[in-house]
Scaffold this active site. Sequence first.
Site, PDB file in Angstrom:
ATOM      1  CG  HIS A 171      -1.899  -1.066   1.289  1.00  0.00           C
ATOM      2  ND1 HIS A 171      -3.017  -1.068   0.490  1.00  0.00           N
ATOM      3  CD2 HIS A 171      -1.960  -2.200   2.027  1.00  0.00           C
ATOM      4  CE1 HIS A 171      -3.740  -2.146   0.745  1.00  0.00           C
ATOM      5  NE2 HIS A 171      -3.123  -2.856   1.666  1.00  0.00           N
ATOM      6  CB  CYS A 229      -2.160   3.926  -3.915  1.00  0.00           C
ATOM      7  SG  CYS A 229      -3.365   2.610  -4.086  1.00  0.00           S
TER       8      CYS A 229
END
Length: 473
Positions: A164, A206
């Site tokens: 992430h 991301c």
Amino acid sequence: MMCYYRLFVLLALSSFVVESRHLKGNSYELSNFHRSGTNATIEPKIWAVLVAGSNGFVNYRHQADICHAYQILKNGGLEDENIIVFMYDDIAFDVENSRPGVIINKPDGDNVYKGVPKDYTGEDVNVDNLFAAILGNKTGVRGGSGKVVESGPNDHIFIYYADHGGAGILGMPSGVDLTAKDLMNTLKKKHAAKSYKSMVIYVEACESGSIFEGLLPENMNIYAITAANANESSWGTYCPGEFPSPPSDLDTCLGDLFSISWMEDSDIHDLRKETLDQQYQLVRRRTAVDDMVGASHVMQYGNKKIAKQFVFNYMGANPKKDYYSPSSSDDSSLTTTPSIVSQLDATLLHFWHKFRNAPEGSPKKTEAHKQLMDELSLRKHIDESVNQIISVVFGQGKVPEMLNTVQSAGNPLVHDWDCFKMLVNSFKRQCGSTSRYEMKYSRAFANMCNAGVHINHATQAITQACSTNSPPP
């Protein structure tokens, strides 16, 4: 005399065969490596650092990506002593894994967990150990195998990070998250030490472009590719209920789109004949598909001249693929894009499918329902906390500005990185979660720092908000 002549010819041919193979045990004759005079210079080595920055079965895909990357490097001829693996190592034998000891990275894939070194696992997967390993600082690592990148000035380094991410940060399962500025400082130290010839970095996360945007100069001989630009999500794939789906006994995404694209390309091509730019172009096309909602843009940073080099300089090459060039016609699997799910939504998808597939009235159904509701409640708690933090510090009218302001292309995310690091890690400690949903707000904290926030005022607001918005127990 004829016998001596034949012996000379035989020895010459043998030497030619060895030279033409490039690969020599744990050392490589790289495409830009030459011999001068009668003395052979020191042969360069390839070093690799593989990092899965998450934990939990819900984040299965990140460790699956890293394990797959290890298999590519191992098949490419790298020795374990030159591959350093950071992964929490909690999914292969997790109670939710119906295939104990097995991790797959695609629906019909092989077990990529087999043989993976357990260099740094559990709490040893942290920023301090990662930076020490990159710098070759054996005394700086705590726990783990102690393995570090002991590279020299002729060596090539490959770093691959899957996790992430948020604006300016990459996740870590233990301790503080990694900030772009701290990573850049580490890379600058490595460059100043003249302990590598060139370096390639792939980042799956991301907003991963924000790690290098406006920060990575062209003169450090580093070439970086990111799964997304500085402002957008990257994507999970091979997810339950999507096409193609994982096996029915695995209610989780098996991989990430950017990652499986470069690795599935590496699996079938002769990496002695494929350049980094060719791989980038293939991955870019597969990732940014026009008819996909929210497709991401794979980005390049740093010294783009390195992209002209062959991939095998950084990953080795499987001799079984000698015949297979990047222009081969059997590439249909690499031009087909599987269905995708936002990294942030993959957790919800996992819990939803656990709930849907559990037998009616069973304890598993009840547990899955609770997990799904807890995740939704946690997200609501985080959303409300950020809104409250901004309102307390700047006033309610500033909330949209703090949430939505984006730096123009070419500029770094934030001016005061110490402020940013303090706020995002304070928020992680007090409002964080395994799903890492809170990372979507790292840009808001960057904007707060850019607006001149008083750090103590902001941290107090974080503590108050995270403790009063009723997160799930």
